[in-house]
Enzyme design. Structure first.
Site, PDB file in Angstrom:
ATOM      1  N   GLY A  12       8.512   0.359   5.353  1.00 58.24           N
ATOM      2  CA  GLY A  12       7.899   0.492   6.678  1.00 58.24           C
ATOM      3  C   GLY A  12       8.678  -0.270   7.728  1.00 58.24           C
ATOM      4  N   THR A  37       3.878   6.113   5.618  1.00 55.17           N
ATOM      5  CA  THR A  37       4.464   6.032   6.966  1.00 55.17           C
ATOM      6  C   THR A  37       5.894   5.484   6.916  1.00 55.17           C
ATOM      7  OG1 THR A  37       3.377   3.877   7.195  1.00 55.17           O
ATOM      8  CG2 THR A  37       2.332   5.743   8.305  1.00 55.17           C
ATOM      9  N   ASP A  58       2.201   3.624  -5.319  1.00 54.44           N
ATOM     10  CA  ASP A  58       1.038   3.464  -4.445  1.00 54.44           C
ATOM     11  C   ASP A  58       0.295   2.200  -4.902  1.00 54.44           C
ATOM     12  OD1 ASP A  58      -1.577   3.600  -3.419  1.00 54.44           O
ATOM     13  OD2 ASP A  58      -1.486   5.782  -3.271  1.00 54.44           O
ATOM     14  N   VAL A  59       0.136   1.240  -3.993  1.00 53.88           N
ATOM     15  CA  VAL A  59      -0.438  -0.064  -4.400  1.00 53.88           C
ATOM     16  C   VAL A  59      -1.915   0.018  -4.780  1.00 53.88           C
ATOM     17  CG1 VAL A  59       1.202  -1.501  -3.125  1.00 53.88           C
ATOM     18  CG2 VAL A  59      -0.941  -0.779  -2.009  1.00 53.88           C
ATOM     19  N   TYR A  64       2.917  -3.596 -12.746  1.00 52.88           N
ATOM     20  CA  TYR A  64       3.335  -4.738 -13.564  1.00 52.88           C
ATOM     21  C   TYR A  64       4.812  -5.002 -13.349  1.00 52.88           C
ATOM     22  CZ  TYR A  64      -1.226  -4.531 -15.612  1.00 52.88           C
ATOM     23  OH  TYR A  64      -2.578  -4.561 -15.756  1.00 52.88           O
ATOM     24  N   GLY A 102      -3.902  -9.741  -8.395  1.00 50.29           N
ATOM     25  CA  GLY A 102      -3.933  -9.790  -9.863  1.00 50.29           C
ATOM     26  C   GLY A 102      -2.553 -10.135 -10.411  1.00 50.29           C
ATOM     27  N   TYR A 145      -9.515   0.327   8.992  1.00 52.36           N
ATOM     28  CA  TYR A 145      -8.401  -0.629   9.010  1.00 52.36           C
ATOM     29  C   TYR A 145      -8.937  -2.052   9.154  1.00 52.36           C
ATOM     30  CZ  TYR A 145      -3.910  -2.645  10.640  1.00 52.36           C
ATOM     31  OH  TYR A 145      -2.766  -3.401  10.804  1.00 52.36           O
TER      32      TYR A 145
END
Ligand code: NAD
Ligand code: UDP
Length: 328
Positions: A12, A37, A58-59, A64, A102, A145
């Site tokens: 980004g 984006t 994609d988060v 890992y 995590g 958002y």
């Protein structure tokens, strides 16, 4: 010391500048992005370098990796883009934070969250200090958002309290600069592209609403200083350039710096558009010995010359007509 650093949202606008700075310092950098984006071309200077890697991911899904630090930037930042798929926006902020926290917990490493001035909503305290709790709509078009980012911050504080994760939370105010997407939809890129094309400048509302604009290099410096703070942190830090500017002023400035013939046209103010915004950066000044160095004029000049390059490489049809006229 060379570190392995993960930057989510690395393709980004802010992410690519941050990756470049980290790579230049000799770190091993992994940019994770789903290209919602972001663009691979933002990473052109880095792709192929031995200490840089781009990973499509994609988060909102677990990841890992073995790294030493995480900058969590993944999330569309322009209202046009974050409102296009609001559920995905909230998921990106909340599930993305859970997944990255995590990882930080598993590895025992520091993690920085790119939070936002939007968590203050349409503020009734001005300028905004970090302990102001905000005035945010829970149901409006910006809520996906704003509330997503608020929830992400809560997760950061709880991971710190319950699991001892070393957190840094940056509340970023409006940032601009080269490599914003032409179609980004935020005010600076919109106005510059409109001005360069001699198209009408779309001023929303009466133009008296304010923002404070920070040049991207200054922001990246602030983010890196925040990551490298040695004392434990359990609250957010504002990062922005505390020079309050109205949208009418920025329209005039961009018209004058580009020498544009664009007229200004007024369009309806989007729902819940904050009336005023400006950071109090005392905390960042004290903690990070940081304050922005690039003036709005200089930053805009650099951004304008970037977009001139983009439009001329695209052989933008409007520009071609202009050039043809100028040459005739
Ligand atoms: P941007 O939209 O240019 O970059 C966001 C990046 O995240 C993009 O590359 C996008 O593809 C990626 N992304 C989105 N959803 C993803 C997902 N689910 N998984 C992986 N990648 C995903 O925006 P930006 O201006 O570079 O903002 C970067 C961060 O800084 C964002 O978190 C934003 O909320 C925050 N921020 C930016 C500003 C600003 O003015 N630029 C202000 C406040 C906060
Ligand atoms: N804005 C505008 N014209 C545009 C785009 C935005 O007048 O073409 C205004 C918008 O209504 C807001 C300000 O500029 O008041 C900043 O908008 P942006 O989307 O850049 O950021 P945000 O509202 O999230 O701070």
């Amino acid at each position: 010391m060379q570190k392995r650093i993960l930057v989510t949202g690395g393709a980004g606008f802010v992410g690519c500048h941050l990756c470049e700075r980290l790579v230049a310092q000799g770190h091993q950098v992994i940019a994770v992005d789903n290209y919602y984006t972001g663009r691979r071309e933002n990473l052109t200077a880095l792709l192929g370098l031995p200490n840089f890697e781009a990973l499509r991911h994609d988060v909102t899904f677990p990841l890992y990796l073995e790294v030493d630090e995480i900058y969590n930037l993944a999330c569309p930042a322009s209202p046009v883009h974050y409102q296009r798929d609001p559920v995905q926006t909230t998921k990106t902020s909340v599930l993305g934070a859970i997944n990255m926290l995590g990882m930080a917990k598993r590895l025992g490493i520091p993690i920085l969250q790119a939070s936002t001035s939007e968590i203050y909503g349409d503020p009734d305290v001005h300028p905004q200090v970090e302990d102001y709790r905000g005035l945010v709509s829970i149901s409006g078009p910006r809520a996906c958002y704003d509330e997503g980012k608020r929830c992400a911050e809560t997760l950061f504080y709880d991971y710190k309290r319950r699991h001892g994760v070393e957190i840094r939370v940056a509340r970023i105010f409006n940032t601009y600069g080269p490599r914003m997407n032409l179609e980004d939809g935020r005010v600076v890129s919109n106005f510059i592209v409109q001005a360069l094309r001699n198209e009408p400048i779309t001023l929303y509302g009466d133009g008296r609403q304010t923002r404070a604009f920070c040049f991207v290099d200054d922001l990246v410096e602030g983010l890196m200083r925040l990551m490298n703070v040695t004392q434990p942190l359990d609250s957010a830090v504002n990062l922005g350039n505390p020079v309050e500017t109205s949208m009418a002023e920025i329209a005039d400035l961009i018209i004058s710096l580009t020498g544009s013939r664009s007229p200004i046209v007024f369009r309806p103010l989007p729902q819940d558009d904050p009336r005023q915004r400006c950071p109090d950066i005392s905390k960042a000044q004290e903690l990070l010995h940081w304050r922005p160095k690039v003036s709005l004029q200089d930053g805009l000049k650099r951004t304008i010359s970037y977009f001139e390059g983009v439009l001329s490489r695209m052989q933008d049809p409007v520009r071609r007509v202009e050039v043809a006229r100028a040459n005739s």
